[in-house]
Design an enzyme around this catalytic site. Structure first.
Site, PDB file in Angstrom:
ATOM      1  CB  CYS A  96      -0.912  -0.165   1.199  1.00 35.15           C
ATOM      2  SG  CYS A  96      -2.325   0.711   0.971  1.00 35.15           S
ATOM      3  NE  ARG A 131      -8.444   5.145   3.859  1.00 29.80           N
ATOM      4  CZ  ARG A 131      -7.720   5.549   3.618  1.00 29.80           C
ATOM      5  NH1 ARG A 131      -7.119   7.206   2.900  1.00 29.80           N
ATOM      6  NH2 ARG A 131      -6.300   5.278   3.755  1.00 29.80           N
ATOM      7  CG  HIS A 204      -2.998  -3.884   4.222  1.00 28.94           C
ATOM      8  ND1 HIS A 204      -1.622  -3.450   5.075  1.00 28.94           N
ATOM      9  CD2 HIS A 204      -3.762  -3.025   4.144  1.00 28.94           C
ATOM     10  CE1 HIS A 204      -1.325  -1.568   4.219  1.00 28.94           C
ATOM     11  NE2 HIS A 204      -3.116  -1.225   3.611  1.00 28.94           N
TER      12      HIS A 204
HETATM   13  N1  GLN Z   1      -1.804   6.647   2.394  1.00 25.19           N
HETATM   14  C1  GLN Z   1      -1.792   5.828   0.909  1.00 25.19           C
HETATM   15  C2  GLN Z   1      -3.804   5.872   0.611  1.00 25.19           C
HETATM   16  O1  GLN Z   1      -4.808   6.112   1.191  1.00 25.19           O
HETATM   17  C3  GLN Z   1      -1.615   4.537   2.147  1.00 25.19           C
HETATM   18  C4  GLN Z   1      -2.541   3.864   2.793  1.00 25.19           C
HETATM   19  C5  GLN Z   1      -2.268   2.273   3.382  1.00 25.19           C
HETATM   20  O2  GLN Z   1      -0.495   2.122   2.802  1.00 25.19           O
HETATM   21  N2  GLN Z   1      -2.858   1.389   3.762  1.00 25.19           N
HETATM   22  O3  GLN Z   1      -3.743   5.034  -1.092  1.00 25.19           O
END
Ligand code: GLN
Length: 271
Positions: A96, A131, A204
């Site tokens: 990520c 998101r 993840h």
């Molecule tokens: N900050 C980044 C995003 O929102 C990565 C998020 C994350 O590592 N889960 O895309």
């Protein structure tokens, strides 16, 4: 069959103080345990952002929030050690935020592009939609890296939580194709990317707890004899993995139960 090279294997978790939000530090632990269970000499290092990055054979870079992600990228670019290590054959797993910062650029908290390490030919921008949050299942792409047996990796399972959308350039290949979830999110249904011995993913979990074949692929790259071509994967003794397989099965089955309902909702919607 390629046997693992002798000597100590060093694994480093990069900047766990900045990139520890999603539990991806577990990937380092999983790699170290899987090496130790096979009787290999392995050292696991935590590499905080206020110290120079140690040299290692295998680095894991985890997910994090936008601000710490910028700080991690800035530090890694300034010191240059990770890029140098990759030039010398080190393996890198980025998850990520860790995936995004290995690329050419990624957005900061305001959406402005910030320079990445350029180890993967990918560019991340801020997505315009909601998101991407939830379970992610992806089947390995035809040109995804092959395991030591020459077979494809099995389906990948994990969870995602990101606002960034990642476009792949010609210098990388996709890791997988999304079956459920968002993944890279740029409209091509791809998930993750890889080039040489650098691999990035939105998964993840930690990803290597749910996908032990991927853990062994990374170990197999790192343990290939010095000077081997990049695609060489050392063959490791097999492990029982009963707990890991039941975790995998449980997560994949849970997604199968959800999918028919989603299909139904789509079919009955006005569009
Ligand atoms: N900050 C980044 C995003 O929102 C990565 C998020 C994350 O590592 N889960 O895309």
């Amino acid at each position: 069959m390629i046997t693992p090279r002798p000597g100590r294997l060093t694994i480093a978790v990069v900047h766990p103080d900045l990139l520890g939000t999603y539990g991806d530090g577990g990937n380092g632990l999983i790699l170290a345990r899987r090496a130790a269970w096979r009787g290999l000499d392995v050292e696991l290092l935590q590499a905080p952002s206020n110290e120079p990055l140690p040299r290692a054979d295998l680095y894991t870079v985890g997910g994090g929030e936008d601000g710490p992600q910028v700080r991690a990228a800035t530090t890694l670019i300034e010191e240059g050690i990770l890029v140098e290590a990759v030039g010398d054959g080190a393996v890198v797993l980025g998850v990520c935020a860790g995936f995004q910062l290995l690329g050419r650029s990624f957005p900061d908290a305001t959406g402005r592009p910030h320079e990445g390490l350029g180890l993967l030919d990918v560019t991340t921008t801020k997505g315009s939609g909601p998101r991407a949050v939830g379970e992610l299942v992806a089947s390995c792409a035809h040109d995804a890296p092959r395991m030591a047996t020459g077979d494809h990796l099995p389906r990948l399972t994990g969870f995602e939580n990101h606002g960034g959308v990642t476009s792949l350039g010609p210098g990388v290949r996709p890791l997988a194709h999304v079956e459920h979830g968002v993944g890279n999110g740029a409209g091509d249904q791809t998930e993750g990317a890889w080039s040489g011995r650098v691999l990035g993913t939105y998964l993840h979990g930690p990803v290597l707890a749910r996908n032990t074949a991927l853990a062994d692929l990374l170990l197999g790259w790192a343990l290939a004899p010095a000077g081997s071509p990049e695609a060489t994967v050392a063959q490791l003794a097999s492990l029982e993995d009963a707990d890991e397989m039941s975790l995998r099965a449980e997560r994949l089955e849970a997604m199968q139960r959800i999918r028919p309902a989603r299909r139904l909702r789509r079919r009955t919607s006005p569009r």
